[in-house]
Scaffold this motif. Structure first.
Motif, mmCIF file in Angstrom:
data_model
loop_
_atom_site.group_PDB
_atom_site.id
_atom_site.type_symbol
_atom_site.label_atom_id
_atom_site.label_comp_id
_atom_site.label_asym_id
_atom_site.label_seq_id
_atom_site.Cartn_x
_atom_site.Cartn_y
_atom_site.Cartn_z
ATOM 1 N N ASN A 170 0.848 -1.195 0.000
ATOM 2 C CA ASN A 170 0.000 0.000 0.000
ATOM 3 C C ASN A 170 0.886 1.250 0.000
ATOM 4 N N PRO A 173 -1.252 6.987 1.108
ATOM 5 C CA PRO A 173 -1.557 7.342 2.507
ATOM 6 C C PRO A 173 -3.008 7.737 2.723
ATOM 7 N N PRO A 176 -5.248 4.150 4.303
ATOM 8 C CA PRO A 176 -4.337 3.325 5.114
ATOM 9 C C PRO A 176 -4.840 1.913 5.373
ATOM 10 N N THR A 177 -6.146 1.687 5.306
ATOM 11 C CA THR A 177 -6.672 0.347 5.617
ATOM 12 C C THR A 177 -6.975 -0.467 4.373
ATOM 13 N N ASN A 179 -5.497 -1.457 0.509
ATOM 14 C CA ASN A 179 -4.372 -1.409 -0.423
ATOM 15 C C ASN A 179 -4.918 -1.387 -1.847
#
Length: 712
Positions: A170, A173, A176-177, A179
């Motif tokens: 990933n 930014p 973040p959870t 990919n």
């Protein structure tokens, strides 16, 4: 893979030009391993191999696959938690690195709409399964600007692999959870010393120049076996895909040609010949084909190598040689100008003949008046001794001063005995110079026996108000031997004006400079301000009791003009006021103390009348003061050296002022504490004034300090 059976190297070297060894790129096919690739959120791994673009491993970014219009549904996008895993197997099975080692390249292409999502991934080579890595690349990322990157493995001879696996991390930014790793396309290739190389890259090049009809060259072949041996046989050599069938021929080759042995050897492969009579080329035309060699490792696969072949014919036709442009200057008061255009030619290679220039036309003319009086003109030799007289007539005054007339001179010509005409073009231009402004200097004086005009210009001298002697008769005045009672005006280019007059003669000596172009009047005598100012009127009895009027005519409306007046004082203090026509108040003044040389600069913008005048009336008689003048452009204005005055101040400060400055110049006050190092620092800058006081900017901080003023 069949390529792995090749354990030798075959070099084809053309004797036609210098050759060198190089590596070649071979594509390696990939197949999506869906069984070992988890299903992504969008698209599938197969979409990373399906773009039909013409991939070239030598120029992988030209062309590019479709990375703009493709949406997530038709490419790969993980769009889930954790790392993305993409697995591929080699289409042709196990790859074994050849003798000497190879470089394995992987070319990756990203999605243009989401470039940040492919900035962090790893690649691993495996063999047999995905348990034991053969080679690894980590931290790869596709460039966000070019949407492309290449990852390369350098592998040793004998290394084997049959699959690759990509792990996408990933790199966004903003999510973040999740990919969102995305991949558009992937391609694979290897670079190694090829088994058959044609060099140089531009192939077989033949050239023919009239009267040649045949051209040929010899092709050699060098066989370089590898350490494990292997014989080669060449079965066919030909030139295929000829633009002029049958023009290229191959001779001297016998099939099969067997190459063997444990050491490199070189033999003649074949002769390549080009026949102009078959191709029928004209001057500058080229015939092309592909030089093809078919060969195989005995008992192995058959390979075909091709290299470009070309032949170019040269038989230059007649050509006319002219300069690219012709620039002329129309000087006032002339109304026409002409200049010669040098012309030459090269004769036809096959059938030489004279060249006839039949006309010169002027196209796209900005102003009427262009002409050529030299046509028709026959050129009988190739030396540049012939000329065309190009003229411009401005009798109608259509071209104003300081403007340029332009046109394209079309020179029409043909070879003697031929009816087909050709045209060469030359850019022509005429710049009309500004009308020369004239200066008239009126000096009312009591003359001496010899008055000298130090400027080498044409002058007109006349005397008015001739004195009357006691008998009431006119006193004769003679200048350069001419009696002014008979001829009151004398025109001369002589610098010395010898004046003979009667004892009671009183009158006005008028000097009118003419024929001097532009604004820089009397430029043959420029004052030397480094020493004494040179007088512009040498022994003319210039003194304080002489009145001067300076009149200007033919000025260009809206143009800026500059007049510099030169003064040199005597032993007494004197003053002169300077007046401009129409203004009863003096616009400038000069005052003298202790024989100081001074230049006063006046400037103005000409009005619609094109005239201006200034007067310097008598103040007090006795001492010489006005030495002369210069009528200049801004660039030629003489910058005067300033006079520096130091004085005491309050406390530890002191005062500094400067005078005799030229308003058009910029003056800089500088200081240093050590003159030996020539390290001068700027303190203050001033412009547009004739004097200045620098008290406020000088604050001494050292026991000793040096100051200077420079101009720019």
């Amino acid at each position: 893979m069949k390529r792995l059976k090749i354990k030798f190297m075959l070099l084809v070297m053309a004797v036609l030009s210098g050759l060198s060894m190089s590596v070649q790129a071979w594509d390696i096919g990939l197949t999506a391993d869906t069984a070992n690739t988890p299903a992504p959120g969008f698209g599938n791994i197969g979409f990373t191999l399906d773009d039909p673009f013409a991939y070239d491993s030598d120029t992988p970014m030209s062309p590019m696959p479709d990375i703009t219009s493709r949406v997530l549904e038709v490419m790969y996008s993980w769009a889930k938690e954790g790392d993305a895993i993409l697995s591929y197997i080699l289409t042709d099975g196990v790859f074994t690195v050849a003798s000497g080692g190879e470089t394995i390249n992987l070319d990756f292409y990203g999605r243009e709409l989401t470039p940040i999502r492919d900035d962090d991934f790893d690649v691993v080579l495996y063999n047999g399964d995905y348990s034991t890595p053969v080679a690894t690349l980590t931290g790869l990322g596709i460039d966000d600007g070019t949407f492309y990157t290449r990852g390369s493995f350098t592998l040793a001879e004998g290394t084997q692999f049959d699959r690759i696996q990509i792990t996408g991390h990933n790199s966004d930014p903003a999510t973040p959870t999740v990919n969102n790793f995305t991949l558009a396309e992937i391609r694979m290739n290897t670079r190694f010393a090829p088994p058959l190389v044609f060099l140089p890259a531009d192939g077989i090049v033949l050239n023919l120049a009239y009267p040649e009809t045949l051209s040929s060259g010899t092709v050699d072949v060098t066989f370089s076996p590898s350490s494990i041996g292997g014989n080669v046989q060449i079965t066919a050599v030909d030139v295929i895909r000829q633009t002029h069938p049958g023009a290229f021929r191959v001779s001297g080759f016998s099939s099969p040609m067997v190459l063997s042995g444990s050491t490199p050897s070189t033999v003649v492969l074949a002769d390549v010949e080009f026949d102009l009579s078959v191709a029928g080329l004209s001057h500058g035309q080229t015939s092309t084909g592909l030089f093809e060699v078919v060969w195989n490792e005995i008992g192995g696969a058959t390979y075909t190598n091709t290299q470009p072949a070309s032949a170019t014919y040269s038989a230059p036709p007649a050509s006319l040689i002219l300069p690219g442009s012709l620039a002329m200057s129309l000087d006032d008061p002339a109304t026409s100008v002409s200049s010669n255009l040098t012309v030459s030619f090269t004769a036809d290679t096959i059938a030489p003949a004279n060249v006839e220039i039949t006309a010169v036309l002027f196209a796209d003319a900005s102003h009427a008046g262009f002409s050529c009086s030299s046509v028709p003109l026959t050129l009988t030799d190739a030396v540049p001794s012939n000329t065309l007289a190009i003229a411009f007539d401005n009798a109608s005054d259509s071209l104003p001063a300081k403007e340029t007339a332009t046109a394209t001179a079309q020179v029409i010509w043909n070879e003697t005995g031929k009816v087909d005409s050709q045209t060469n073009a030359v850019s022509v231009s005429v710049f009309r110079q500004p009308v020369a402004a004239n200066v008239t200097v009126d000096k009312i004086t009591t003359p001496v026996d010899t008055d000298v005009l130090t400027n080498n210009v044409v002058a007109a001298v006349n005397w008015g108000e001739v004195g009357i002697d006691g008998a009431g008769l006119a006193v004769p005045v003679t200048v350069n031997g001419v009696d002014f009672a008979v001829e009151p005006v004398l025109t001369t280019s002589s610098k010395a004006l010898d004046v003979t007059y009667g004892a009671a003669a009183i009158g006005q000596l008028q000097i009118t400079g003419t024929g001097v172009k532009g604004y820089n009047k009397f430029d043959a005598s420029v004052p030397d301000v480094g020493g004494n100012i040179n007088t512009l009127f040498s022994s003319m009895a210039v003194s304080a009791n002489d009145d001067y009027n300076l009149s200007f005519t033919d000025l260009q409306e809206g143009e800026a003009y500059y007049l510099q007046l030169f003064f040199s004082g005597g032993t007494q203090g004197r003053a002169v006021d300077i007046f401009q026509a129409g203004n009863p108040t003096a616009i400038a003044s000069w005052s003298n103390v202790a024989d100081v040389q001074t230049i006063i600069t006046l400037s103005w913008v000409a009005n619609a009348t094109g005239t201006e005048s200034f007067s310097l009336p008598t103040a007090v008689s006795g001492d010489a003061c006005f030495n002369g003048f210069a009528f200049t452009t801004e660039a030629d204005v003489i910058v005067t050296p300033p006079y520096i005055e130091l004085g005491g101040g309050s406390g530890e400060n002191f005062s500094m002022s400067s005078s005799n400055m030229t308003p058009l110049a910029t003056y800089i006050l500088q200081s240093t504490t050590d003159m030996a190092y020539n390290n001068w620092l700027d303190i203050a800058t001033t412009t547009g004034v004739s004097e200045v006081n620098w008290d406020s900017v000088i604050v001494p901080t050292n026991n000793a300090e040096f100051f200077r003023v420079i101009s720019e």
